[in-house]
Design a protein around this motif. Structure first.
Motif, PDB file in Angstrom:
ATOM      1  N   LEU A  32     -39.733  39.312 -15.692  1.00 33.20           N
ATOM      2  CA  LEU A  32     -39.978  38.524 -15.792  1.00 33.20           C
ATOM      3  C   LEU A  32     -41.447  38.208 -16.230  1.00 33.20           C
ATOM      4  N   PRO A  33     -42.464  39.054 -15.528  1.00 29.10           N
ATOM      5  CA  PRO A  33     -43.492  38.597 -15.200  1.00 29.10           C
ATOM      6  C   PRO A  33     -43.759  39.491 -16.673  1.00 29.10           C
ATOM      7  N   LEU A  34     -43.845  40.479 -17.164  1.00 26.70           N
ATOM      8  CA  LEU A  34     -43.168  40.922 -18.450  1.00 26.70           C
ATOM      9  C   LEU A  34     -43.023  39.998 -19.930  1.00 26.70           C
ATOM     10  N   LEU A  35     -42.264  39.678 -19.284  1.00 28.52           N
ATOM     11  CA  LEU A  35     -41.453  38.066 -20.277  1.00 28.52           C
ATOM     12  C   LEU A  35     -43.199  36.913 -20.709  1.00 28.52           C
ATOM     13  N   LYS A  36     -43.410  37.400 -19.398  1.00 27.46           N
ATOM     14  CA  LYS A  36     -44.483  35.381 -19.925  1.00 27.46           C
ATOM     15  C   LYS A  36     -45.958  36.200 -20.017  1.00 27.46           C
ATOM     16  N   LEU A  41     -43.745  34.341 -23.882  1.00 27.03           N
ATOM     17  CA  LEU A  41     -42.764  33.840 -23.631  1.00 27.03           C
ATOM     18  C   LEU A  41     -42.840  32.949 -22.899  1.00 27.03           C
ATOM     19  N   ALA A  42     -42.348  31.137 -23.003  1.00 21.43           N
ATOM     20  CA  ALA A  42     -42.307  29.915 -22.097  1.00 21.43           C
ATOM     21  C   ALA A  42     -41.554  30.225 -20.860  1.00 21.43           C
ATOM     22  N   THR A  43     -42.602  29.467 -19.791  1.00 14.40           N
ATOM     23  CA  THR A  43     -41.711  29.595 -18.311  1.00 14.40           C
ATOM     24  C   THR A  43     -40.075  29.897 -18.377  1.00 14.40           C
ATOM     25  N   LEU A  44     -39.542  28.539 -18.755  1.00 16.40           N
ATOM     26  CA  LEU A  44     -38.151  28.513 -18.927  1.00 16.40           C
ATOM     27  C   LEU A  44     -36.962  29.782 -19.836  1.00 16.40           C
ATOM     28  N   GLU A  45     -38.202  29.708 -21.144  1.00 20.89           N
ATOM     29  CA  GLU A  45     -38.088  30.559 -22.082  1.00 20.89           C
ATOM     30  C   GLU A  45     -37.253  31.897 -22.004  1.00 20.89           C
ATOM     31  N   ALA A  46     -38.500  32.648 -20.812  1.00 24.66           N
ATOM     32  CA  ALA A  46     -38.417  33.235 -19.917  1.00 24.66           C
ATOM     33  C   ALA A  46     -37.280  33.526 -19.148  1.00 24.66           C
ATOM     34  N   VAL A  47     -37.116  32.745 -18.144  1.00 29.47           N
ATOM     35  CA  VAL A  47     -35.682  32.587 -17.493  1.00 29.47           C
ATOM     36  C   VAL A  47     -34.617  32.667 -17.690  1.00 29.47           C
ATOM     37  N   ILE A  48     -34.479  31.421 -19.152  1.00 32.78           N
ATOM     38  CA  ILE A  48     -32.658  32.214 -19.913  1.00 32.78           C
ATOM     39  C   ILE A  48     -32.996  33.877 -20.314  1.00 32.78           C
ATOM     40  N   SER A 257     -47.130  42.349  -9.725  1.00 34.15           N
ATOM     41  CA  SER A 257     -47.128  41.633 -10.808  1.00 34.15           C
ATOM     42  C   SER A 257     -47.267  39.650 -10.582  1.00 34.15           C
ATOM     43  N   ALA A 258     -46.457  39.465  -9.434  1.00 33.41           N
ATOM     44  CA  ALA A 258     -46.306  37.884  -9.806  1.00 33.41           C
ATOM     45  C   ALA A 258     -47.857  36.834  -9.128  1.00 33.41           C
ATOM     46  N   VAL A 259     -48.779  37.835  -8.305  1.00 32.20           N
ATOM     47  CA  VAL A 259     -50.353  37.213  -8.683  1.00 32.20           C
ATOM     48  C   VAL A 259     -50.700  37.169  -9.568  1.00 32.20           C
ATOM     49  N   LYS A 260     -50.840  38.512 -10.482  1.00 30.21           N
ATOM     50  CA  LYS A 260     -51.191  38.981 -12.116  1.00 30.21           C
ATOM     51  C   LYS A 260     -50.534  37.004 -12.943  1.00 30.21           C
ATOM     52  N   VAL A 261     -50.092  36.993 -12.909  1.00 33.97           N
ATOM     53  CA  VAL A 261     -49.369  37.200 -14.229  1.00 33.97           C
ATOM     54  C   VAL A 261     -49.401  35.285 -13.753  1.00 33.97           C
TER      55      VAL A 261
END
Length: 264
Positions: A32-36, A41-48, A257-261
């Motif tokens: 997820l952090p890589l996709l964003k 990718l936008a957040t919801l797009e990254a989630v899907i 990853s969470a903190v960075k992105v």
């Protein structure tokens, strides 16, 4: 540019898939952090996108791990799987419906908090186990079942919001509640994750952002190929690679990853 993008998708998918196959995770928390961040990718797009990729990784990892953890052994703990599914399926459906309607900034904040929380949970449980290895937290079967349904619901919510398999929560829950060995718990968590993610994925089809799977078809195919190869290699390596240190390492990577992105 597209060739470089596809190459990065193949490499990152392979690495994350291998880690997921080893531990019993879908690896989506790290994807997820890589996709964003890397793929923008936008957040919801990254989630899907993440949810679709996780489905492939979980199915592949479950098959690959069957050489080390036989199907009969997983099936012998079917009551655990059903107990958790009783809560997780509803939780996934409920949360996915809410995520579609959330503003991106709010969804970003929720995702950041969940990722950091998962990382802290992994580290604390790894350093200070709540129960001795092989000993269940509760002995009363009714209390055990009730807590299992409640935990399943929460895990389904997290899985839907992040597009993940939920193994970081499922594995500790299975180990703590039922005293199951961590490697078997990894396979059981995959068996719970697969139908839970399918429910969340079907719910997300209502969102306009679902079109990302068509627009990013090339990236998806290359990342899927890397993920399935990595998950297969990780699952085959389960018999001789210790998983305890991997759990702690994954938690640290997840936290960074969470903190960075998502810090902004």
């Amino acid at each position: 540019m597209s060739a470089q993008r596809h190459g990065l998708g193949l490499a990152s998918g392979g690495l994350i898939g291998a880690l997921g196959g080893l531990v019993g995770l879908g690896g989506a928390e790290f994807r997820l952090p890589l996709l964003k961040g890397m793929f923008r990718l936008a957040t919801l797009e990254a989630v899907i996108f993440n949810k679709a990729m996780s489905l492939l990784v979980v199915a592949t990892a479950l098959l690959a791990r069957s050489g080390s953890i036989p199907w009969a052994e997983v099936g012998g703990h079917g009551t655990i799987i059903l107990n958790l599914l009783a809560g997780s399926l509803f939780g996934a459906w409920f949360a996915a419906g809410r995520a579609i309607r959330l503003p991106e900034k709010v969804l970003n904040t929720i995702i950041m908090l969940l990722l950091v929380g998962l990382a802290i949970l992994l580290i604390v449980e790894h350093l200070h186990p709540l129960t001795p290895v092989g000993q269940a937290l509760l002995t009363n079967p009714w209390a055990q079942a009730a807590l299992g349904v409640g935990a399943g619901f929460f895990i389904g919510v997290v899985a839907a919001l992040l597009g993940v398999a939920g193994g970081e929560l499922l594995i500790p829950t299975i180990v703590l509640l039922w005293g199951v060995d961590i490697k078997l718990a990894g396979s059981l968590s995959l068996a719970v994750s697969l139908p839970t993610m399918i429910v969340g994925f079907m719910r997300y089809r209502e969102a306009a952002a679902f079109g990302v799977l068509g627009r990013e078809r090339g990236l998806f195919l290359f990342m899927a190929l890397g993920s399935m190869l990595g998950a297969t290699l990780g699952g085959w390596s389960l018999g001789w690679v210790p998983t305890d240190w991997l759990v702690l390492g994954l938690a640290v990577i997840l936290l960074v990853s969470a903190v960075k992105v998502f810090k902004h």
